[in-house]
Design a protein around this motif. Structure first.
Motif, PDB file in Angstrom:
ATOM      1  N   PHE A 164       0.827  -1.203   0.000  1.00 56.08           N
ATOM      2  CA  PHE A 164       0.000   0.000   0.000  1.00 56.08           C
ATOM      3  C   PHE A 164       0.864   1.256   0.000  1.00 56.08           C
ATOM      4  N   ALA A 165       1.983   1.211   0.754  1.00 52.70           N
ATOM      5  CA  ALA A 165       2.872   2.372   0.798  1.00 52.70           C
ATOM      6  C   ALA A 165       3.372   2.713  -0.600  1.00 52.70           C
ATOM      7  N   LYS A 166       3.573   1.690  -1.428  1.00 54.53           N
ATOM      8  CA  LYS A 166       4.021   1.933  -2.798  1.00 54.53           C
ATOM      9  C   LYS A 166       2.873   2.414  -3.683  1.00 54.53           C
ATOM     10  N   ASP A 188      10.394   1.819 -13.162  1.00 51.07           N
ATOM     11  CA  ASP A 188       9.916   2.816 -12.209  1.00 51.07           C
ATOM     12  C   ASP A 188      10.177   2.316 -10.790  1.00 51.07           C
ATOM     13  N   LEU A 189      10.445   3.253  -9.896  1.00 54.59           N
ATOM     14  CA  LEU A 189      10.769   2.888  -8.521  1.00 54.59           C
ATOM     15  C   LEU A 189       9.728   3.442  -7.559  1.00 54.59           C
ATOM     16  N   TYR A 190       9.489   2.661  -6.509  1.00 49.17           N
ATOM     17  CA  TYR A 190       8.487   3.008  -5.520  1.00 49.17           C
ATOM     18  C   TYR A 190       9.139   3.162  -4.154  1.00 49.17           C
ATOM     19  N   LEU A 191       8.368   3.694  -3.223  1.00 50.42           N
ATOM     20  CA  LEU A 191       8.867   3.991  -1.892  1.00 50.42           C
ATOM     21  C   LEU A 191       9.599   2.792  -1.290  1.00 50.42           C
ATOM     22  N   GLY A 192      10.832   3.028  -0.865  1.00 49.65           N
ATOM     23  CA  GLY A 192      11.607   1.985  -0.207  1.00 49.65           C
ATOM     24  C   GLY A 192      12.370   1.064  -1.125  1.00 49.65           C
TER      25      GLY A 192
END
Length: 718
Positions: free
Chosen positions: A523-525, A552-556
Motif C-alpha cells: 500500500f505504501a508503494k 519505475d521505482l516506488y517507496l523503499g
C-alpha cells in the motif's frame, strides 16, 4: 391382429436397439477412459543402445524391495532414484555465492539414469557444475546446449558416467546423471551467484525448493522430437507450451509421505549491526562468531523440499544503506554492482492522485487451501484501504474469467460491502487460464488524471509465461501492474518479470500471518509518488549498464544495476521525474569494496534483458546469438547453453542396458492433490479430449437409436 403383432415387434426392436446402442456407447466410453488411464501412466523404459522396452509393473517388483512410489500426477514410479540436497549460502555485501549438492542414490539392482527437475532463484547466475563419484571429481564444461546434449548422450551410450545441467526457465533447471550403478551414490555439485533483494529497509534472500505444478494451456501435440532427457513430465507438450513435458516433473502422492530431504546452511556477513534476523517459513538456529558472521542452519536439521526458504535481516535504526558500490576486475575489465536509494516520500511534496485500481485474483485449483485464504485476506485488506476518490473493480479467474462490475465503480460503502461479500464467496477450483483475465484487466482506460493500477494476486503456476509477458508489453498503456506471489512455492520468474514489464512492483505472501505486513508495504508503494524516467550517468568513463531500461521505482525500493566500465567511479548522477516533477541528485560513491562474482551478475542481468526483448518483438535467432556470446564468455548456463561433465572411462558394460528414472518432487505445502490433478480442466493432457470423445460417442449411440425408432414408427404408420 397383424397390426398388434407389428406394434409388439416394433417395441421389441426398439428395446433391442436401445440396449445395443447404450451398450456400444458405454463400451466406447469405457475404452476411451482405459486409453486415457494407460497413456497417463508414466512409462518406465529399459533402454539399450537402440531398443526401448516397456517394463510392466509386476507384483514381484515390490517383493524384491524396489521403491514403489505412488504419484499424485498419475501412476507409480518404480526404483525412483533417492535424492537428498545440501545448500550452503555465503552472503556478503549485496550478493551471495551458493553451493548446491544433489546426491542421487540408485536403490535398484540395475543401471539407471536419474533425471531431476528443480528450481533455482530466477536471478541465479549458474557458472559451475561438478560430478563427484566417490573420491573422483569431474569438472563440468559450458557448451552450446545442443552440443552439450550430444556430448552427454554419447557418454551415456558409451557407458560413461556423465551429468548434464540445463535451464528450462530462468527458475527451472534439469539435472541428468547417466549410468548410476546399483546401490551407488553420485553427487552433482552446482554453484551460482545471485543478488540480494533490499526493500522497505529489509534485506532478503529466497531459495525455492520445489517446482509447483504448472497449468498447461493449449492443444496437446504429443511428445516433441527433441532428443535427450526430461521430456517425460505429467503434461504433454501443447501448441502454447511446446516444452510442457520438461517443466512438469512427477509429483509424489502426499499420502506416501514427504521425499527429497534438504539441509540449508547460511554464512551471513552483513557488514552492519542487525536489528532483526529471521527465517520466514522455517525454524532456524543462529550463532554469531567472533568475526561478526552469523552462522545459520535449520533447527530441524533436514526438511522436505516442499516450500520456499526465505531469510530476512533488518539493519539497526540509522544504519540502513543509502548507496553501495561493489567492484571486481575480471579479465582486465572493471565490473560494478551499484545500489542507490530513491528519494523518500518526505523529500518532496506530491499530491496523491486519484486512482483506478483493478484487483485480479486467481481462483484456480492450485490456489486451494492456504493460498486462497491468503489471497482473499490480502484482497479484503486492500479494499478497506481505498478512499472515496478511488474507483475499483475485481476480476476473478480460473478456467473462466468473471468481473464483479461491468466497469470500475466508485469506492463507496455500498460497492465495497458488495465486493467484500463477493470475495468471501470465492472458492479455488479449475484451471489457470490467466491470459483472458490479464487482457481484460489491461483493456480499460482510466478517467482523466487518474492513475490506473492493476494488482494481480496469483501463485503464477502457468507454463506460458512468454505469452503473458507479450500481452503485458502490448496492452499495458499507462497502467501499472503489481504482482503478489501467493503460496509456499510461487513462480518467482513470472512475478518479477510481470512487475518489471508492467512498470510496477512485486511482493510475496507465503502464510496468512504475513498478509497485513506485506500488504501494508505494498500500500505504501501504491499510495506514494513514483520515480519515473530514471537515468544514470557517470562522468569521465564509458559504461555498459544492465538492465538498460531502469524500471519505475516506488517507496523503499533501491536502484540496483550491474555495470561494466572503463575507469574508476567516483560519483553518479541520478535523474528522473518524482511526483510528476523533474528530479536529479549527484551521489558520491564512497565505501563499498571489492567483491567476487560481480561479472557474473552483470552477465546474468544482460542475458535476462536480452531474453526479455523477445516479448518486445525481437527475432529469436538474434536473441540467441547475443545470449550465446555473453553466456560462453562468462561461462553461464542459459536457455542456449548447458553444463556437461563426463568421466573418461566407461563403467557400464555395453552388454547391459539402463533405465531412465525421473526423480519425483513433493507437492508444495498447502496444495491439494485433488484440486491440482483430480479435476478438469486442471491440465492440458489429452484426458479431457478422451472423456469428451466417449461422451460424444454415447450421445451418438442415443441419436442412432432415436433415428431407428422414428423410422420404424413412420413405416408402421404408413
Amino acid at each position: 391382429m397383424s397390426q398388434a403383432r407389428s406394434v409388439d415387434t416394433l417395441m421389441k426392436d426398439m428395446l433391442i436397439t436401445l440396449v445395443a446402442s447404450i451398450s456400444v456407447g458405454l463400451l466406447v466410453a469405457l475404452f476411451s477412459a482405459f486409453v486415457m488411464l494407460v497413456i497417463s501412466l508414466p512409462v518406465q523404459a529399459g533402454v539399450s543402445e537402440q531398443l526401448s522396452v516397456t517394463q510392466p509393473i509386476a507384483i514381484d517388483e515390490v517383493q524384491r524391495g524396489s521403491l514403489l512410489l505412488k504419484l499424485a500426477s498419475g501412476g507409480v514410479s518404480i526404483d525412483a532414484p533417492q535424492l537428498s540436497t545440501d545448500v550452503v549460502m555465503n552472503i556478503s555485501g549485496m550478493s551471495a555465492r551458493v553451493k548446491v549438492k544433489q546426491r542421487f542414490r540408485n536403490p535398484g539392482s540395475g543401471w539407471v539414469e536419474g533425471v531431476y527437475v528443480f528450481p533455482l532463484p530466477e536471478n541465479a547466475a549458474v557458472d559451475r557444475m561438478r560430478l563427484r563419484i566417490g573420491e573422483r571429481l569431474i569438472e563440468g564444461e559450458i557448451q552450446e546446449r545442443m552440443k552439450a546434449e550430444k556430448t552427454y548422450r554419447q557418454a551415456k551410450l558409451a557407458g560413461k558416467k556423465a551429468s548434464l545441467l540445463s535451464q528450462e526457465r530462468p527458475n527451472i533447471f534439469t539435472t541428468a546423471v547417466a549410468n548410476i550403478a546399483a546401490w551407488e551414490e553420485v553427487t552433482v555439485e552446482i554453484e551460482y551467484q545471485q543478488t540480494l533483494r533490499y526493500d522497505q529497509g529489509r534485506f532478503s534472500i529466497r531459495y525455492p525448493l520445489v517446482v509447483a505444478p504448472r497449468y498447461i494451456p493449449g492443444i496437446p501435440v504429443g511428445k516433441s522430437a527433441v532428443e535427450g532427457f526430461s521430456d517425460s513430465g505429467w503434461a504433454d507438450n501443447t501448441d502454447q507450451v511446446t516444452d510442457a513435458s520438461r517443466i512438469t516433473p512427477s509429483v509424489a502422492d502426499p499420502a506416501e509421505g514427504k521425499i527429497n530431504p534438504l539441509t540449508i546452511q547460511v554464512n551471513l556477513a552483513a557488514g552492519l549491526p542487525l536489528a532483526r534476523l529471521e527465517s520466514t517459513y522455517h525454524s532456524i538456529e543462529t550463532v554469531r562468531d567472533s568475526g561478526e558472521i552469523h552462522r545459520i542452519k535449520l533447527k530441524e536439521g533436514t526438511v522436505p523440499a516442499d516450500r520456499d526458504f526465505e531469510l530476512t535481516w533488518v539493519p539497526q535504526s540509522g544504519r540502513a544503506p543509502s548507496a553501495a558500490l561493489f567492484t571486481e576486475e575480471w579479465r582486465q575489465q572493471q565490473y560494478a554492482l551499484l545500489m542507490l536509494m530513491p528519494p523518500l516520500k518526505s523529500d518532496l511534496s506530491a499530491v496523491r492522485p486519484d486512482r483506478e485500481v483493478i484487483f485480479v485474483i486467481d481462483t484456480s485449483g492450485s490456489m486451494h487451501g492456504d493460498s486462497i485464504a491468503q489471497a482473499k485476506g490480502a484482497l479484503k485488506l486492500a479494499l478497506q484501504r481505498l478512499t472515496v476518490t478511488d474507483r475499483f473493480n475485481i476480476i476473478s479467474f480460473n478456467h473462466q474469467t468473471h468481473a464483479l462490475f461491468g466497469q470500475a465503480v466508485a469506492a463507496k460503502d455500498g460497492n465495497l460491502h458488495h465486493a467484500i461479500r463477493y470475495v468471501d464467496g470465492l472458492e479455488a477450483d479449475g484451471g489457470t487460464e490467466m491470459l483472458p483475465a490479464l487482457e481484460q484487466a489491461l483493456a480499460g482506460k482510466p478517467s482523466e488524471n487518474a492513475l490506473r493500477q492493476v494488482v494481480f494476486l496469483t501463485d503464477g503456476s502457468v507454463g506460458n509465461e512468454e505469452a503473458l509477458f507479450s500481452v503485458i508489453q502490448r496492452r499495458l498503456g499507462e497502467s501499472r501492474l503489481f504482482t503478489i506471489g501467493i503460496g509456499s512455492a510461487p513462480n518467482s520468474h513470472f512475478m518479477i518479470r510481470a512487475a518489471e514489464f508492467g512498470r510496477g512492483a512485486f511482493t510475496y505472501i507465503g502464510k496468512v500471518g504475513e498478509v497485513k505486513e506485506k500488504m501494508s508495504a505494498l500500500f505504501a508503494k501504491l499510495e506514494s509518488p513514483v520515480l519515473t524516467d530514471i537515468n544514470l550517468s557517470w562522468s569521465d568513463t564509458s559504461i555498459e549498464i544492465w538492465p538498460q531500461r531502469i524500471p519505475d521505482l516506488y517507496l523503499g525500493e533501491p536502484v540496483v544495476v550491474a555495470v561494466r566500465l572503463d575507469g574508476e567511479v567516483k560519483s553518479v548522477e541520478v535523474s528522473g521525474r518524482f511526483g510528476g516533477k523533474p528530479w536529479h541528485q549527484r551521489i558520491a560513491m564512497d565505501g563499498g569494496g571489492k567483491s567476487g562474482g560481480i561479472h557474473l551478475l552483470w552477465a546474468r542481468s544482460k542475458i535476462a534483458d536480452l531474453m526479455a526483448q523477445r516479448s518486445r518483438g525481437r527475432e529469436e535467432s538474434e536473441v540467441r546469438d547475443a545470449v550465446l556470446d555473453v553466456a560462453l564468455e562468462h561461462q553461464l548456463v542459459s536457455r542456449y547453453t548447458s553444463l556437461v561433465a563426463v568421466e573418461r572411462r566407461p563403467v557400464r558394460p555395453q552388454s547391459e542396458g539402463w533405465s531412465e528414472k525421473e526423480v519425483p518432487t513433493n507437492l508444495p505445502q498447502g496444495l491439494s492433490a485433488g484440486k491440482v490433478f483430480g479435476q478438469l480442466p486442471q491440465t492440458a493432457t489429452p484426458a479431457a479430449l478422451k472423456q469428451l470423445l466417449g461422451l460424444l460417442l454415447l450421445l451418438m449411440a442415443g441419436g442412432i437409436w432415436w433415428l431407428t425408432v422414428t423410422a420404424k414408427h413412420r413405416r408402421l404408420v404408413a
